[in-house]
Design an enzyme around this catalytic site. Structure first.
Site, PDB file in Angstrom:
ATOM      1  CE  LYS A 145      -4.476  -1.831   1.018  1.00 39.12           C
ATOM      2  NZ  LYS A 145      -4.690  -3.093   2.179  1.00 39.12           N
ATOM      3  CE  LYS A 191      -6.251 -12.687  -6.647  1.00 35.66           C
ATOM      4  NZ  LYS A 191      -5.884 -12.449  -5.532  1.00 35.66           N
ATOM      5  CE  LYS A 214     -13.508  -6.127  -2.746  1.00 39.74           C
ATOM      6  NZ  LYS A 214     -13.164  -7.813  -2.288  1.00 39.74           N
TER       7      LYS A 214
HETATM    8  P1  ADP Z   1     -10.241  -8.713  -4.347  1.00 41.52           P
HETATM    9  O1  ADP Z   1      -9.058  -9.208  -4.853  1.00 41.52           O
HETATM   10  O2  ADP Z   1     -11.166  -8.795  -4.953  1.00 41.52           O
HETATM   11  O3  ADP Z   1     -10.045  -7.483  -3.295  1.00 41.52           O
HETATM   12  P2  ADP Z   1     -10.075 -10.058  -1.724  1.00 41.52           P
HETATM   13  O4  ADP Z   1      -8.430  -9.755  -1.520  1.00 41.52           O
HETATM   14  O5  ADP Z   1     -10.899  -9.269  -0.682  1.00 41.52           O
HETATM   15  O6  ADP Z   1     -10.429  -9.925  -2.968  1.00 41.52           O
HETATM   16  O7  ADP Z   1      -9.848 -11.539  -1.389  1.00 41.52           O
HETATM   17  C1  ADP Z   1     -10.646 -12.287  -0.284  1.00 41.52           C
HETATM   18  C2  ADP Z   1     -10.148 -13.784  -0.548  1.00 41.52           C
HETATM   19  O8  ADP Z   1     -10.967 -14.367  -1.616  1.00 41.52           O
HETATM   20  C3  ADP Z   1      -8.755 -13.885  -0.791  1.00 41.52           C
HETATM   21  O9  ADP Z   1      -8.056 -14.052   0.474  1.00 41.52           O
HETATM   22  C4  ADP Z   1      -8.670 -15.280  -1.396  1.00 41.52           C
HETATM   23  O10 ADP Z   1      -8.649 -16.277  -1.175  1.00 41.52           O
HETATM   24  C5  ADP Z   1     -10.141 -15.268  -2.510  1.00 41.52           C
HETATM   25  N1  ADP Z   1      -9.666 -14.680  -3.917  1.00 41.52           N
HETATM   26  C6  ADP Z   1      -9.882 -13.358  -4.261  1.00 41.52           C
HETATM   27  N2  ADP Z   1      -9.551 -13.258  -5.531  1.00 41.52           N
HETATM   28  C7  ADP Z   1      -9.383 -14.537  -6.016  1.00 41.52           C
HETATM   29  C8  ADP Z   1      -9.009 -15.129  -7.220  1.00 41.52           C
HETATM   30  N3  ADP Z   1      -8.887 -14.294  -8.434  1.00 41.52           N
HETATM   31  N4  ADP Z   1      -8.725 -16.462  -7.248  1.00 41.52           N
HETATM   32  C9  ADP Z   1      -8.773 -17.300  -6.324  1.00 41.52           C
HETATM   33  N5  ADP Z   1      -8.933 -16.770  -5.035  1.00 41.52           N
HETATM   34  C10 ADP Z   1      -9.350 -15.435  -4.835  1.00 41.52           C
END
Ligand code: ADP
Ligand code: TRP
Length: 320
Positions: A110, A189, A192
């Site tokens: 960050k 990947k 959000k």
């Molecule tokens: P984002 O990247 O959308 O902000 P988060 O970091 O809040 O998602 O993700 C929460 C959990 O969801 C992560 O710890 C991970 O286990 C899972 N996750 C998020 N995106 C993926 C992805 N593209 N593939 C597999 N697991 C994911």
């Protein structure tokens, strides 16, 4: 086995969250005594809009319950309903070396993005340690991005135990096997923050538009195509049976396939997979009192456990 994990209410959940985390959390509720909570205090480090935060909290509660979290098996609550958590976080913060927090990747990432950090962002892993230690969790199922935070929790617990005598259970992380990394509509990947996600509860026109927007190349219909390089195939295979995946692989390799056919099948398969959960979500959304009751009961149960751990920790360090 006592299992604990937290979910940040930071937006609508997507297919990556489902395969990478939620599905496995829900399976684990049958394997031990599970505690799952909505990490709303943590979300305050990034979401600074109160109306939006309220909405995200409601959404994540609905999403988890609709997808199968069973409050009679798992204790489900809001972090902010457990006042013992921030109190324990303070006790922990007094034994946490600055250097331990300065080394955390998520904090450094960050900073590298130019975010001007507040103290909450810096102390984030200490609050997470309090979440985990307060319920005496042995196992913390998280994605690999959170591994270091659980290691920090272990360090803090051991430091406290060494200084004041055995007080905390030292937890282990369980890294959820990644469903491969779930790709987004652009092949990166799914996240959000990249704006490339497909929401779990999208349906009808909104889902159709999202799937139709999956990026594909402009190879002519008759050309043979490499399934593994195709974003639609890579999503389809995560939800289709082995047999069906093999058939699609063949069709890609043979040529004569229109990408829109594979996209239509992806929509149908998402409809089949999430139909039940969508109906349950709509039904629950009409009964906010049911959600309130579930979270209230969960919080009471969690506070019972938390009060005992906090008393132990206060006593250990002389605040009794
Ligand atoms: P984002 O990247 O959308 O902000 P988060 O970091 O809040 O998602 O993700 C929460 C959990 O969801 C992560 O710890 C991970 O286990 C899972 N996750 C998020 N995106 C993926 C992805 N593209 N593939 C597999 N697991 C994911
Ligand atoms: N930091 C976790 C995430 O972003 C959420 C979280 C907060 C958590 N407290 C926790 C996860 C305790 C496991 C245990 O995904």
């Amino acid at each position: 086995m006592r299992i604990l994990s937290g979910i940040q209410p930071s937006g609508k959940l997507h297919l990556g969250n489902y395969l990478g985390a939620i599905k496995q959390h829900i399976e684990l509720q049958d394997k031990g005594e599970a505690f799952y909570f909505i990490a709303d205090f943590h979300a305050l480090t990034t979401v600074k809009d109160p109306a939006l935060l309220r909405e995200h909290i409601k959404d994540v509660a609905l999403d988890y319950l609709a997808l199968g979290l069973d409050p009679s098996k798992a204790t489900f609550y809001r972090q902010s309903d457990i006042p013992q958590v921030p109190e324990l976080a303070w006790l922990l913060t007094t034994v946490t070396p600055m250097g331990l927090l300065e080394r955390c990747h998520s904090y450094k990432d960050k900073l590298a993005k130019g975010i001007s950090p507040d103290h909450g962002l810096f102390a984030y892993p200490v609050l997470m340690a309090a979440d985990i230690l307060i319920v005496d969790a042995n196992v913390v199922p998280v994605g690999k991005d959170q591994k270091q935070h659980v290691e920090v929790t272990r360090d803090i617990a051991m430091k406290f135990n060494n200084l004041y005598g055995e007080t905390f259970v030292v937890p282990e992380e369980r890294i959820l096997p990644e469903a491969g990394v779930v790709p987004g509509i652009d092949g990166q990947k799914m996240s959000k923050s990249y704006g490339n996600d497909i929401g779990i509860f999208l349906e009808g026109k909104a889902l159709r538009e999202r799937v139709m927007a999956i990026v594909t190349d402009s190879a002519p219909v008759e050309a043979p195509k490499d399934p593994d390089a195709n974003n639609v195939f890579n999503l389809l295979k995560l939800f289709a049976s082995k047999e069906e995946t093999a058939e699609w692989r063949e069709r890609f390799l043979k040529g004569g396939l229109k990408y829109s056919e594979a996209k239509k099948r992806l929509i149908a398969i998402l409809d089949e997979t999430f139909h039940g959960a969508r109906e349950r979500r709509k039904d629950l959304a009409k009964r906010p009192d049911v959600i309130q009751d579930i979270l209230k009961t969960g919080a009471e149960r969690a506070r019972g456990v938390a009060a005992k751990t906090l008393a132990r920790a206060r006593q250990a360090c002389g605040i009794d």
